[in-house]
Design a protein around this motif. Structure first.
Motif, PDB file in Angstrom:
ATOM      1  N   HIS A  58      80.244  15.249 -15.035  1.00 23.38           N
ATOM      2  CA  HIS A  58      79.602  14.028 -14.537  1.00 23.38           C
ATOM      3  C   HIS A  58      78.211  13.915 -15.147  1.00 23.38           C
ATOM      4  N   LEU A  59      77.960  12.805 -15.813  1.00 24.97           N
ATOM      5  CA  LEU A  59      76.722  12.622 -16.562  1.00 24.97           C
ATOM      6  C   LEU A  59      75.476  12.796 -15.700  1.00 24.97           C
ATOM      7  N   ASP A  60      75.481  12.252 -14.474  1.00 28.62           N
ATOM      8  CA  ASP A  60      74.292  12.376 -13.628  1.00 28.62           C
ATOM      9  C   ASP A  60      74.024  13.831 -13.240  1.00 28.62           C
ATOM     10  N   ARG A  61      75.068  14.592 -13.009  1.00 27.89           N
ATOM     11  CA  ARG A  61      74.896  16.010 -12.666  1.00 27.89           C
ATOM     12  C   ARG A  61      74.420  16.813 -13.871  1.00 27.89           C
ATOM     13  N   VAL A  62      74.986  16.533 -15.039  1.00 28.07           N
ATOM     14  CA  VAL A  62      74.565  17.216 -16.260  1.00 28.07           C
ATOM     15  C   VAL A  62      73.100  16.912 -16.531  1.00 28.07           C
ATOM     16  N   SER A  63      72.726  15.664 -16.370  1.00 24.84           N
ATOM     17  CA  SER A  63      71.343  15.246 -16.598  1.00 24.84           C
ATOM     18  C   SER A  63      70.374  15.988 -15.681  1.00 24.84           C
ATOM     19  N   LYS A  64      70.725  16.084 -14.404  1.00 20.06           N
ATOM     20  CA  LYS A  64      69.871  16.801 -13.449  1.00 20.06           C
ATOM     21  C   LYS A  64      69.797  18.288 -13.779  1.00 20.06           C
ATOM     22  N   LEU A  65      70.941  18.869 -14.151  1.00 24.01           N
ATOM     23  CA  LEU A  65      70.960  20.287 -14.482  1.00 24.01           C
ATOM     24  C   LEU A  65      70.115  20.576 -15.721  1.00 24.01           C
ATOM     25  N   VAL A  66      70.214  19.725 -16.735  1.00 23.12           N
ATOM     26  CA  VAL A  66      69.405  19.910 -17.942  1.00 23.12           C
ATOM     27  C   VAL A  66      67.921  19.779 -17.602  1.00 23.12           C
ATOM     28  N   ALA A  67      67.571  18.839 -16.759  1.00 21.58           N
ATOM     29  CA  ALA A  67      66.170  18.654 -16.371  1.00 21.58           C
ATOM     30  C   ALA A  67      65.633  19.886 -15.637  1.00 21.58           C
ATOM     31  N   VAL A  68      66.391  20.396 -14.689  1.00 23.65           N
ATOM     32  CA  VAL A  68      65.963  21.581 -13.937  1.00 23.65           C
ATOM     33  C   VAL A  68      65.863  22.796 -14.868  1.00 23.65           C
ATOM     34  N   ASN A  69      66.842  22.931 -15.780  1.00 25.62           N
ATOM     35  CA  ASN A  69      66.816  24.046 -16.729  1.00 25.62           C
ATOM     36  C   ASN A  69      65.643  23.933 -17.703  1.00 25.62           C
ATOM     37  N   ALA A  70      65.306  22.720 -18.115  1.00 26.74           N
ATOM     38  CA  ALA A  70      64.156  22.537 -19.007  1.00 26.74           C
ATOM     39  C   ALA A  70      62.864  22.950 -18.297  1.00 26.74           C
ATOM     40  N   LEU A  71      62.755  22.603 -17.032  1.00 25.12           N
ATOM     41  CA  LEU A  71      61.577  23.026 -16.256  1.00 25.12           C
ATOM     42  C   LEU A  71      61.543  24.544 -16.111  1.00 25.12           C
ATOM     43  N   ALA A  72      62.693  25.145 -15.850  1.00 25.23           N
ATOM     44  CA  ALA A  72      62.761  26.601 -15.726  1.00 25.23           C
ATOM     45  C   ALA A  72      62.415  27.269 -17.058  1.00 25.23           C
ATOM     46  N   PHE A  73      62.870  26.686 -18.150  1.00 26.30           N
ATOM     47  CA  PHE A  73      62.529  27.213 -19.472  1.00 26.30           C
ATOM     48  C   PHE A  73      61.022  27.190 -19.682  1.00 26.30           C
ATOM     49  N   CYS A  74      60.397  26.057 -19.380  1.00 26.55           N
ATOM     50  CA  CYS A  74      58.941  25.930 -19.543  1.00 26.55           C
ATOM     51  C   CYS A  74      58.213  26.936 -18.659  1.00 26.55           C
ATOM     52  N   TRP A  75      58.711  27.116 -17.459  1.00 31.75           N
ATOM     53  CA  TRP A  75      58.116  28.078 -16.520  1.00 31.75           C
ATOM     54  C   TRP A  75      58.192  29.487 -17.108  1.00 31.75           C
ATOM     55  N   ALA A  76      59.377  29.872 -17.582  1.00 33.67           N
ATOM     56  CA  ALA A  76      59.556  31.203 -18.161  1.00 33.67           C
ATOM     57  C   ALA A  76      58.699  31.369 -19.422  1.00 33.67           C
ATOM     58  N   TYR A  77      58.653  30.356 -20.248  1.00 37.36           N
ATOM     59  CA  TYR A  77      57.871  30.423 -21.480  1.00 37.36           C
ATOM     60  C   TYR A  77      56.382  30.570 -21.168  1.00 37.36           C
ATOM     61  N   HIS A  78      55.910  29.815 -20.202  1.00 35.07           N
ATOM     62  CA  HIS A  78      54.509  29.885 -19.790  1.00 35.07           C
ATOM     63  C   HIS A  78      54.183  31.270 -19.245  1.00 35.07           C
ATOM     64  N   VAL A  79      55.054  31.825 -18.426  1.00 34.47           N
ATOM     65  CA  VAL A  79      54.855  33.173 -17.893  1.00 34.47           C
ATOM     66  C   VAL A  79      54.854  34.190 -19.043  1.00 34.47           C
ATOM     67  N   GLY A  80      55.756  34.016 -20.014  1.00 40.43           N
ATOM     68  CA  GLY A  80      55.814  34.926 -21.159  1.00 40.43           C
ATOM     69  C   GLY A  80      54.541  34.904 -21.984  1.00 40.43           C
ATOM     70  N   ILE A  81      54.000  33.721 -22.213  1.00 39.72           N
ATOM     71  CA  ILE A  81      52.734  33.606 -22.953  1.00 39.72           C
ATOM     72  C   ILE A  81      51.632  34.330 -22.203  1.00 39.72           C
ATOM     73  N   TYR A  82      51.541  34.083 -20.905  1.00 36.09           N
ATOM     74  CA  TYR A  82      50.499  34.712 -20.084  1.00 36.09           C
ATOM     75  C   TYR A  82      50.656  36.229 -20.072  1.00 36.09           C
ATOM     76  N   LYS A  83      51.882  36.688 -19.863  1.00 33.78           N
ATOM     77  CA  LYS A  83      52.153  38.128 -19.792  1.00 33.78           C
ATOM     78  C   LYS A  83      51.795  38.802 -21.120  1.00 33.78           C
ATOM     79  N   ASP A  84      52.142  38.150 -22.233  1.00 36.40           N
ATOM     80  CA  ASP A  84      51.867  38.717 -23.544  1.00 36.40           C
ATOM     81  C   ASP A  84      50.363  38.780 -23.813  1.00 36.40           C
ATOM     82  N   LYS A  85      49.608  37.797 -23.329  1.00 35.28           N
ATOM     83  CA  LYS A  85      48.151  37.816 -23.494  1.00 35.28           C
ATOM     84  C   LYS A  85      47.516  38.839 -22.569  1.00 35.28           C
ATOM     85  N   ASP A  86      48.046  38.937 -21.345  1.00 33.28           N
ATOM     86  CA  ASP A  86      47.468  39.834 -20.345  1.00 33.28           C
ATOM     87  C   ASP A  86      47.716  41.303 -20.692  1.00 33.28           C
ATOM     88  N   LYS A  87      48.955  41.626 -20.985  1.00 33.42           N
ATOM     89  CA  LYS A  87      49.342  43.002 -21.342  1.00 33.42           C
ATOM     90  C   LYS A  87      50.298  42.945 -22.517  1.00 33.42           C
TER      91      LYS A  87
END
Length: 144
Positions: A58-87
């Motif tokens: 279902h297109l609406d469900r796929v769209s929502k899932l991709v949006a949530v996953n994109a946010l989770a990706f950005c969250w993980a990437y941001h944490v990775g950048i911070y972690k790599d700079k910190d330690k």
């Protein structure tokens, strides 16, 4: 008609981009943005999120899932950048001279570890630290 752009990367390898967009001033900049998107989809497909395993149609469900996953990706990437700079970790290099663990993978590992502490130990401090990475001024990681 095509227009061809070429440049040397930091390892003196040749990067060549051909485009039929003749009015394009710098195809390399457009290609760099496109490569970031390709990296996002590679992570969503198989490096932690396994988006295709959901079998949603279902297109609406796929769209929502991709949006949530994109946010989770950005969250993980941001944490990775911070972690790599910190330690900074000594990350092994692959044959192409890139680190074996990406900043995304590093951040995802930290998020998983933190979320385990939140869900299994009801650690509200860790939860506040994790959520702070969604803001411009994250808190220092107090575990791991």
């Amino acid at each position: 008609m095509v227009r061809v752009f070429a440049k040397r990367d930091k390892d003196y390898g040749l990067v060549i981009v051909a485009t039929n967009q003749l009015e394009t001033v710098d195809a390399m900049t457009s290609y760099a943005k496109r490569w970031e998107i390709e990296t996002l989809f590679a992570c969503l497909k198989g490096r932690g999120f396994n988006l295709e395993d959901t079998h949603l149609t279902h297109l609406d469900r796929v769209s929502k899932l991709v949006a949530v996953n994109a946010l989770a990706f950005c969250w993980a990437y941001h944490v990775g950048i911070y972690k790599d700079k910190d330690k900074p970790l000594k990350r092994k290099l692959k044959s192409n001279a890139r680190p074996q663990a990406s900043l995304f993978a590093l951040g995802l590992d930290v998020l998983i570890e933190g979320l385990r502490l939140v869900f299994f130990n009801n650690n509200k401090t860790v939860f506040r630290q994790l959520v702070s990475f969604l803001t411009p001024k994250p808190m220092k990681i107090g575990w791991g």
